[in-house]
Design an enzyme around this catalytic site. Structure first.
Site, PDB file in Angstrom:
ATOM      1  N   GLN A 179      35.964  -7.816 -60.353  1.00 51.62           N
ATOM      2  CA  GLN A 179      36.565  -7.731 -61.656  1.00 51.62           C
ATOM      3  C   GLN A 179      36.584  -6.255 -62.075  1.00 51.62           C
ATOM      4  O   GLN A 179      35.990  -5.420 -61.405  1.00 51.62           O
ATOM      5  CB  GLN A 179      35.776  -8.569 -62.645  1.00 51.62           C
ATOM      6  CG  GLN A 179      35.780 -10.066 -62.283  1.00 51.62           C
ATOM      7  CD  GLN A 179      35.253 -10.953 -63.415  1.00 51.62           C
ATOM      8  OE1 GLN A 179      34.989 -10.506 -64.507  1.00 51.62           O
ATOM      9  NE2 GLN A 179      35.099 -12.250 -63.109  1.00 51.62           N
ATOM     10  N   TYR A 184      37.464 -14.819 -51.793  1.00 51.35           N
ATOM     11  CA  TYR A 184      36.449 -13.763 -51.878  1.00 51.35           C
ATOM     12  C   TYR A 184      35.942 -13.420 -50.486  1.00 51.35           C
ATOM     13  O   TYR A 184      35.837 -14.296 -49.609  1.00 51.35           O
ATOM     14  CB  TYR A 184      35.276 -14.227 -52.750  1.00 51.35           C
ATOM     15  CG  TYR A 184      35.597 -14.195 -54.232  1.00 51.35           C
ATOM     16  CD1 TYR A 184      35.539 -13.006 -54.939  1.00 51.35           C
ATOM     17  CD2 TYR A 184      35.971 -15.350 -54.915  1.00 51.35           C
ATOM     18  CE1 TYR A 184      35.832 -12.955 -56.305  1.00 51.35           C
ATOM     19  CE2 TYR A 184      36.272 -15.312 -56.269  1.00 51.35           C
ATOM     20  CZ  TYR A 184      36.204 -14.114 -56.957  1.00 51.35           C
ATOM     21  OH  TYR A 184      36.500 -14.056 -58.302  1.00 51.35           O
ATOM     22  N   GLU A 224      36.606 -10.815 -67.311  1.00 49.43           N
ATOM     23  CA  GLU A 224      36.129 -12.119 -67.779  1.00 49.43           C
ATOM     24  C   GLU A 224      34.950 -11.921 -68.725  1.00 49.43           C
ATOM     25  O   GLU A 224      34.233 -10.908 -68.650  1.00 49.43           O
ATOM     26  CB  GLU A 224      35.686 -12.947 -66.554  1.00 49.43           C
ATOM     27  CG  GLU A 224      35.185 -14.337 -66.920  1.00 49.43           C
ATOM     28  CD  GLU A 224      35.011 -15.260 -65.706  1.00 49.43           C
ATOM     29  OE1 GLU A 224      35.068 -14.767 -64.558  1.00 49.43           O
ATOM     30  OE2 GLU A 224      34.829 -16.469 -65.919  1.00 49.43           O
ATOM     31  N   ASN A 273      41.916 -22.873 -64.519  1.00 48.29           N
ATOM     32  CA  ASN A 273      41.429 -21.991 -63.454  1.00 48.29           C
ATOM     33  C   ASN A 273      40.556 -22.803 -62.506  1.00 48.29           C
ATOM     34  O   ASN A 273      39.749 -23.639 -62.958  1.00 48.29           O
ATOM     35  CB  ASN A 273      40.579 -20.865 -64.078  1.00 48.29           C
ATOM     36  CG  ASN A 273      39.771 -20.110 -63.038  1.00 48.29           C
ATOM     37  OD1 ASN A 273      40.321 -19.359 -62.233  1.00 48.29           O
ATOM     38  ND2 ASN A 273      38.452 -20.319 -63.023  1.00 48.29           N
ATOM     39  N   GLU A 274      40.713 -22.582 -61.226  1.00 51.39           N
ATOM     40  CA  GLU A 274      39.889 -23.265 -60.214  1.00 51.39           C
ATOM     41  C   GLU A 274      39.673 -24.732 -60.587  1.00 51.39           C
ATOM     42  O   GLU A 274      38.538 -25.207 -60.715  1.00 51.39           O
ATOM     43  CB  GLU A 274      38.548 -22.539 -60.006  1.00 51.39           C
ATOM     44  CG  GLU A 274      38.743 -21.178 -59.366  1.00 51.39           C
ATOM     45  CD  GLU A 274      37.481 -20.521 -58.798  1.00 51.39           C
ATOM     46  OE1 GLU A 274      36.357 -21.026 -59.010  1.00 51.39           O
ATOM     47  OE2 GLU A 274      37.625 -19.491 -58.110  1.00 51.39           O
ATOM     48  N   GLU A 308      42.323 -13.936 -57.946  1.00 54.05           N
ATOM     49  CA  GLU A 308      40.918 -13.518 -57.792  1.00 54.05           C
ATOM     50  C   GLU A 308      40.691 -13.180 -56.330  1.00 54.05           C
ATOM     51  O   GLU A 308      40.960 -14.009 -55.456  1.00 54.05           O
ATOM     52  CB  GLU A 308      39.940 -14.615 -58.222  1.00 54.05           C
ATOM     53  CG  GLU A 308      39.826 -14.747 -59.728  1.00 54.05           C
ATOM     54  CD  GLU A 308      38.785 -15.767 -60.168  1.00 54.05           C
ATOM     55  OE1 GLU A 308      37.744 -15.921 -59.476  1.00 54.05           O
ATOM     56  OE2 GLU A 308      39.011 -16.420 -61.200  1.00 54.05           O
TER      57      GLU A 308
HETATM   58  O1  AHR Z   1      35.067 -13.947 -60.651  1.00 55.35           O
HETATM   59  C1  AHR Z   1      33.946 -14.751 -60.842  1.00 55.35           C
HETATM   60  C2  AHR Z   1      34.266 -16.237 -60.792  1.00 55.35           C
HETATM   61  O2  AHR Z   1      34.677 -16.581 -59.512  1.00 55.35           O
HETATM   62  C3  AHR Z   1      35.379 -16.733 -61.661  1.00 55.35           C
HETATM   63  O3  AHR Z   1      34.978 -16.978 -62.962  1.00 55.35           O
HETATM   64  C4  AHR Z   1      35.775 -17.999 -60.984  1.00 55.35           C
HETATM   65  O4  AHR Z   1      37.122 -18.331 -61.218  1.00 55.35           O
HETATM   66  C5  AHR Z   1      35.459 -17.748 -59.533  1.00 55.35           C
HETATM   67  O5  AHR Z   1      34.741 -18.779 -58.985  1.00 55.35           O
END
Ligand code: AHR
Length: 513
Positions: free
Chosen positions: A365, A259, A45, A192-193, A316
């Site tokens: 990432q 996450y 990103e 995204n999101e 992600e």
């Molecule tokens: O990976 C970092 C961020 O986490 C991304 O930009 C977003 O999609 C997520 O909240």
């Protein structure tokens, strides 16, 4: 015996009687789904030094580079056989206007990266540069479109610019900008999101927008990317429910984000290094929740999409810690330790188990951001334990999953929590060999694992193991090889194959007949 047990454990001596040895049984006669190589996909990103400095230095840089991409990092990523890269975000994607990133670099507009650190974004990396990188890596491409601040027309024109082979003005503009043949877009996401940084929408509203935009996203039939509807996160299954019913316009998959935070609390996530065992444990427990999330979402897909047309793309995932002190909080820089490698391997084993639906994932990432493969500092570069875990698992790319059963597992228990001690996964690689991955979550005890291949004799195994003394073992620019995999092999004795999986370790071995 009961009185002695805590003492024995405190001394780090295995307290299990011999008959309770952990055993892993693989049934090679029952092949399952193919593990799509894109399960090992990456994410780059426009965030911190994730692209600029980390991979892109520009053609004029003193750091050796090809077309602006640094040779050392690209070389290391090629060795990792990166199958796929997602770009340009993330949250950044919903503020990215593709026309800012084409044409002469010195004429491109300079914008503010409002999501990530408020720094200047000079658009030096745009569409052409991204595809240069992907082509150098031999990787498939995943382009994330801008739904948040873009229009259907802008999105449709980007796809036309990238994929058209006609004499249209956009295709001619691409040619004028140095690219004669179309780019190969393998995956394309609409936003995204959308539940958060992508527009704070409800799933029903997004589903309507998805159908609206997707109506106009046209490419030559042979160049059609897999279309992705941007889905939910964590425990929230409503997005999968709604999108699998309502966003069906040519959709190939629904994305999902999860996450791993050691504490589970965003305001105080936990440190990347020098953490207590309680946070090793909570990290293991929290990352293993990925399996619940996938199971719950896949159950919805199985109900709404019994033909299994839709993939479940975890685009992600990874660890997210408190940022390293002294760094820009918007750059999401964190150190990467043995714990991260164990987290990665646990997730790989989960993805393999759901290979039928989980056809693509992207760790967050690739370089310098969150759970990165590579960390750079100016002209220096180091490989993280996560890099090593990815490399060890290369034989699983496009391999055929095989059922594996763990019996007599000894739970790893700490701080009132317990998780499985051993996680196992097996597959038949493209070279015909059976590969087995074993992860020991216990940071204190070696696990003796008896490996059985149902109905077959095995003479031994050969492979690698990644571990270290400290839970937070990591590589530094002074000691870039402090933690790396070492060879591991074992021979069967009287028909019994015993693998000694060290504490806090990732092991991948090929089975020898
Ligand atoms: O990976 C970092 C961020 O986490 C991304 O930009 C977003 O999609 C997520 O909240």
């Amino acid at each position: 015996m009961n009185l002695l047990k805590p003492t024995i454990l405190a001394l780090g001596i295995a307290a299990l009687p011999a008959f309770a040895q952990v055993s892993v049984t693989i049934d090679a006669s029952k092949p399952g789904a193919v593990i799509n190589k894109n399960v090992y996909g990456q994410f780059a990103e426009h965030l911190g030094t994730g692209i600029y400095e980390g991979i892109w230095v520009g053609p004029q840089s003193k750091i050796p580079n090809t077309k602006g991409w640094r040779n050392d990092v690209v070389g290391a990523l090629k060795e990792l056989k990166v199958p796929l890269v997602r770009w340009p975000g993330g949250c950044f994607a919903d503020e990215y206007h593709w026309r800012d990133g084409i044409g002469a670099r010195n004429k491109r507009p300079v914008k503010v990266n409002t999501h990530w650190g408020g720094v200047a974004e000079d658009n030096a990396v745009g569409t052409h540069e991204f595809f240069d990188l992907a082509e150098m890596l031999g990787a498939e491409t995943y382009v994330n479109g801008n739904l948040g601040t873009g229009t259907p027309q802008e999105m449709a024109e980007w796809l036309e610019y990238m994929t058209s082979d006609t004499k249209s003005t956009l295709a001619e503009q691409r040619r004028k900008n140095g690219r004669a043949k179309p780019f190969k877009v393998d995956y394309f996401a609409v936003g995204n999101e959308a539940w958060g940084c992508g527009g704070n929408m409800k799933p029903e509203y997004y589903a309507g927008l998805y159908n609206h935009y997707a109506t106009f996203l046209k490419t030559p039939p042979s160049a059609r990317p897999k279309m992705i509807a941007s889905g939910g996160n964590d425990n929230d299954t409503k997005w999968t429910e709604v999108l699998s019913k309502d966003a069906a316009r040519g959709t190939d998959g629904i994305s999902f984000h999860y996450y791993t935070l050691p504490t589970g609390v965003w305001e105080k996530k936990g440190a990347a290094t020098a953490f207590p065992e309680s946070e090793w444990m909570s990290t293991m427990a929290n990352t293993l929740r990925m399996e619940d999330h996938i199971r719950n979402n896949v159950a919805i897909l199985d109900k709404n999409d019994p033909q299994k047309k839709l993939g479940f793309y975890v685009d992600e995932w990874g660890t997210w810690y408190d940022v390293e002190e002294g760094t820009n909080p918007g750059f999401l820089f964190q150190r990467n330790t043995l714990r991260d490698a164990v987290v990665a391997a646990l997730n790989f084993n989960i993805f393999h188990a759901y290979a039928e639906r989980v056809r693509m994932t992207n760790i967050a990432q690739m370089v310098n951001v969150l759970q990165a493969m590579i960390i750079t500092d100016k002209d220096k570069m180091l490989l993280t334990p996560t890099y090593h875990a990815y490399k060890m698992y290369i034989p699983f790319q496009d391999a055929t999953s095989l059922p594996s059963t763990v019996s007599n597992d000894k739970l790893y228990t700490a701080n009132g929590k317990s998780v499985p001690g051993i996680s196992a996964s097996a597959a038949r690689g493209k070279d015909g060999k059976v590969y087995v991955a074993l992860v020991n979550t216990n940071p204190r005890e070696t696990s003796d694992v008896v490996l059985n291949l149902a109905g077959q004799n095995v003479s031994g195994v050969n492979g690698q193991v990644l571990t270290s003394e400290a839970m937070d073992a990591h590589n530094t620019f002074d000691k870039p090889q402090a933690i790396k995999p070492v060879p591991y092999s074992a021979k069967a004795d009287n028909g019994k194959l015993l693998l000694k999986v060290p504490a806090k370790a990732v092991m991948v071995v090929a089975v020898e007949a």
